[in-house]
Write a protein that holds these residues in place. Structure first.
Motif, PDB file in Angstrom:
ATOM      1  N   ASP A 207      39.419  50.294  34.235  1.00 43.76           N
ATOM      2  CA  ASP A 207      39.258  49.135  35.109  1.00 43.76           C
ATOM      3  C   ASP A 207      40.515  49.032  35.970  1.00 43.76           C
ATOM      4  OD1 ASP A 207      39.256  46.560  36.256  1.00 43.76           O
ATOM      5  OD2 ASP A 207      38.089  45.720  34.595  1.00 43.76           O
ATOM      6  N   ALA A 208      40.415  49.462  37.222  1.00 44.13           N
ATOM      7  CA  ALA A 208      41.589  49.520  38.092  1.00 44.13           C
ATOM      8  C   ALA A 208      42.146  48.135  38.394  1.00 44.13           C
ATOM      9  CB  ALA A 208      41.235  50.242  39.395  1.00 44.13           C
ATOM     10  N   GLN A 209      41.287  47.130  38.462  1.00 45.43           N
ATOM     11  CA  GLN A 209      41.754  45.787  38.783  1.00 45.43           C
ATOM     12  C   GLN A 209      42.571  45.191  37.645  1.00 45.43           C
ATOM     13  OE1 GLN A 209      38.647  43.090  39.931  1.00 45.43           O
ATOM     14  NE2 GLN A 209      40.061  41.466  40.524  1.00 45.43           N
ATOM     15  N   ARG A 210      42.090  45.350  36.434  1.00 51.27           N
ATOM     16  CA  ARG A 210      42.786  44.801  35.269  1.00 51.27           C
ATOM     17  C   ARG A 210      43.788  45.778  34.683  1.00 51.27           C
ATOM     18  NH1 ARG A 210      38.249  44.223  31.487  1.00 51.27           N
ATOM     19  NH2 ARG A 210      39.837  43.461  30.036  1.00 51.27           N
ATOM     20  N   GLN A 211      43.752  47.045  35.145  1.00 52.25           N
ATOM     21  CA  GLN A 211      44.643  48.102  34.674  1.00 52.25           C
ATOM     22  C   GLN A 211      44.562  48.260  33.152  1.00 52.25           C
ATOM     23  OE1 GLN A 211      48.520  47.181  36.420  1.00 52.25           O
ATOM     24  NE2 GLN A 211      47.976  48.355  38.230  1.00 52.25           N
ATOM     25  N   VAL A 212      43.312  48.405  32.713  1.00 46.57           N
ATOM     26  CA  VAL A 212      43.040  48.522  31.283  1.00 46.57           C
ATOM     27  C   VAL A 212      41.780  49.364  31.105  1.00 46.57           C
ATOM     28  CG1 VAL A 212      41.638  46.426  31.237  1.00 46.57           C
ATOM     29  CG2 VAL A 212      42.767  47.190  29.142  1.00 46.57           C
ATOM     30  N   VAL A 213      41.656  50.001  29.961  1.00 40.89           N
ATOM     31  CA  VAL A 213      40.410  50.672  29.620  1.00 40.89           C
ATOM     32  C   VAL A 213      39.406  49.609  29.207  1.00 40.89           C
ATOM     33  CG1 VAL A 213      39.275  52.291  28.066  1.00 40.89           C
ATOM     34  CG2 VAL A 213      41.570  52.799  28.919  1.00 40.89           C
ATOM     35  N   ALA A 214      38.294  49.546  29.911  1.00 44.93           N
ATOM     36  CA  ALA A 214      37.260  48.552  29.625  1.00 44.93           C
ATOM     37  C   ALA A 214      36.119  49.224  28.870  1.00 44.93           C
ATOM     38  CB  ALA A 214      36.741  47.933  30.917  1.00 44.93           C
ATOM     39  N   ALA A 215      35.812  48.714  27.685  1.00 47.18           N
ATOM     40  CA  ALA A 215      34.714  49.233  26.878  1.00 47.18           C
ATOM     41  C   ALA A 215      33.658  48.134  26.746  1.00 47.18           C
ATOM     42  CB  ALA A 215      35.211  49.664  25.502  1.00 47.18           C
TER      43      ALA A 215
ATOM     44  N   LEU B 144      41.877  56.350  29.843  1.00 49.76           N
ATOM     45  CA  LEU B 144      43.276  56.047  30.133  1.00 49.76           C
ATOM     46  C   LEU B 144      43.899  57.150  30.985  1.00 49.76           C
ATOM     47  CD1 LEU B 144      45.775  54.279  29.780  1.00 49.76           C
ATOM     48  CD2 LEU B 144      46.207  55.445  27.609  1.00 49.76           C
ATOM     49  N   LEU B 145      43.614  58.401  30.652  1.00 49.93           N
ATOM     50  CA  LEU B 145      44.125  59.519  31.444  1.00 49.93           C
ATOM     51  C   LEU B 145      43.596  59.445  32.871  1.00 49.93           C
ATOM     52  CD1 LEU B 145      43.820  62.432  28.858  1.00 49.93           C
ATOM     53  CD2 LEU B 145      45.924  61.379  29.684  1.00 49.93           C
ATOM     54  N   ASP B 146      42.343  59.052  33.023  1.00 50.13           N
ATOM     55  CA  ASP B 146      41.770  58.872  34.362  1.00 50.13           C
ATOM     56  C   ASP B 146      42.527  57.788  35.115  1.00 50.13           C
ATOM     57  OD1 ASP B 146      39.735  59.187  36.460  1.00 50.13           O
ATOM     58  OD2 ASP B 146      39.027  57.223  35.793  1.00 50.13           O
ATOM     59  N   GLY B 147      42.869  56.703  34.412  1.00 50.62           N
ATOM     60  CA  GLY B 147      43.632  55.630  35.047  1.00 50.62           C
ATOM     61  C   GLY B 147      45.010  56.085  35.489  1.00 50.62           C
ATOM     62  N   ILE B 148      45.668  56.905  34.665  1.00 50.79           N
ATOM     63  CA  ILE B 148      46.998  57.409  35.020  1.00 50.79           C
ATOM     64  C   ILE B 148      46.904  58.306  36.249  1.00 50.79           C
ATOM     65  CG2 ILE B 148      48.923  58.854  34.231  1.00 50.79           C
ATOM     66  CD1 ILE B 148      48.326  57.848  31.387  1.00 50.79           C
ATOM     67  N   ARG B 149      45.856  59.145  36.301  1.00 50.51           N
ATOM     68  CA  ARG B 149      45.670  59.999  37.479  1.00 50.51           C
ATOM     69  C   ARG B 149      45.492  59.150  38.735  1.00 50.51           C
ATOM     70  NH1 ARG B 149      42.031  62.467  33.857  1.00 50.51           N
ATOM     71  NH2 ARG B 149      42.965  64.294  32.838  1.00 50.51           N
ATOM     72  N   ARG B 150      44.721  58.084  38.616  1.00 49.45           N
ATOM     73  CA  ARG B 150      44.487  57.213  39.778  1.00 49.45           C
ATOM     74  C   ARG B 150      45.771  56.495  40.200  1.00 49.45           C
ATOM     75  NH1 ARG B 150      38.721  54.050  39.006  1.00 49.45           N
ATOM     76  NH2 ARG B 150      37.526  55.754  38.069  1.00 49.45           N
ATOM     77  N   GLN B 151      46.521  56.033  39.225  1.00 46.94           N
ATOM     78  CA  GLN B 151      47.759  55.313  39.521  1.00 46.94           C
ATOM     79  C   GLN B 151      48.841  56.261  40.031  1.00 46.94           C
ATOM     80  OE1 GLN B 151      48.499  51.935  39.171  1.00 46.94           O
ATOM     81  NE2 GLN B 151      46.387  51.470  38.644  1.00 46.94           N
ATOM     82  N   GLY B 152      48.794  57.513  39.560  1.00 44.14           N
ATOM     83  CA  GLY B 152      49.869  58.461  39.842  1.00 44.14           C
ATOM     84  C   GLY B 152      50.860  58.459  38.691  1.00 44.14           C
TER      85      GLY B 152
END
Length: 298
Positions: free
Chosen positions: A63-71, A99-107
């Motif tokens: 969840d890019a807005q909340r910066q958390v893995v949403a299940a 989470l890894l996907d989120g890190i890739r998106r964030q950089g």
């Protein structure tokens, strides 16, 4: 809309507050059509009438807005979501992947970097660039790290599910773990963090540019004829000789040439501005100093 299209009802319509509607008349085949006639429909009735098509669907995603893995688990009727609720006990492998996907998106800059770790990164990148293929140096550039997160970072993310959790990971251990033991020894030999100059000062070497840079006050280099080098003596440093105020007065890879031809002009220009500092006639025979003047100097 159970077929995936969108539709809307004018907010002033009496049915505008209903959760589910059966749309009878719409204004065409647009993706977001206006509803002209509709009837309210109870969720229980929907699930009873379409029981064969209703299904639970679980998703674990960043969840890019909340910066958390949403299940969550959603009760779906085709493309229509009837109910949504948090999913407890999500598969740890799915959480890690999200989470890894989120890190890739964030950089990878979202990781807990320190100045020392960025310096380590620059040193390894220099050796990979200088000796391509020789020692098998890994690609630790930001792009290289982002493309290889599963291998080097994933083992250190146990229990993490949100961006702020990354602050506690052992980033140094994860990065250094990318090097073999021989590479760790070679890193300090071939790309040292500091250089001890003739004055005795330990000056940091900057590896962030294509050619490593040593920025040092001119008076601290007196007596040194040969340009210092790294990578086993194969890469001369780019020397930024600084004034007493710390400003570059000469940039050179040929220290001997500077003492012979450039020093006189620099001395002529700066001696008047910094008369208390040491400006010997022969810099190669002079005593290097980190002080204004060495003891015993005229």
């Amino acid at each position: 809309m159970s077929n995936g299209r969108g539709a809307y009802l004018d907010p002033v319509e009496p049915l505008a507050g209903e959760m589910f509607l059966i749309a009878v008349e719409l204004d065409g085949d647009r993706r977001n059509a206006r509803i002209y006639r509709a009837a309210a429909c109870d969720a229980d009735v929907l699930m009873e009438q379409f029981a064969a098509q209703v299904r639970w669907e679980e998703t674990v995603a960043w969840d890019a807005q909340r910066q958390v893995v949403a299940a969550r688990r959603d009760l779906k009727l085709d493309a229509l979501t009837l109910r949504s609720e948090a999913l407890a006990g999500a598969d740890p492998h799915q959480v890690l992947a999200a989470l890894l996907d989120g890190i890739r998106r964030q950089g990878v800059q979202c990781l807990p970097w320190t100045r020392a770790l960025r310096h380590w990164q620059a040193r390894v990148c220099f050796l990979r660039r200088f000796d391509p293929g020789q020692q098998g140096w890994p690609d630790v550039s930001d792009d290289g790290l982002a493309g290889n997160l599963t291998q080097w970072l994933a083992p250190y993310l146990t229990g993490a599910s949100r961006l702020r959790d990354l602050a506690r990971i052992e980033l140094k251990k994860a990065l250094v773990g990318m090097l073999s033991y021989p590479q760790r020894q070679l890193l300090d030999q071939l790309a040292p963090t500091h250089l001890t100059v003739p004055s005795g000062s330990r000056i940091p070497i900057d590896y962030s540019a294509d050619v490593p840079v040593l920025a040092v006050r001119l008076q601290e280099m007196f007596g040194l004829a040969q340009t210092p080098a790294v990578a086993g003596g194969r890469q001369p440093l780019l020397i930024h000789l600084l004034s007493p105020a710390g400003r570059p007065v000469q940039i050179t890879r040929d220290l001997a040439g500077f003492w012979q031809t450039g020093y006189r002009e620099v001395k002529k220009e700066l001696k008047g501005r910094y008369p208390k500092h040491y400006w010997p006639e022969d810099p190669l025979q002079a005593q290097a100093t980190a002080r204004v003047r060495p003891r015993g100097a005229p």
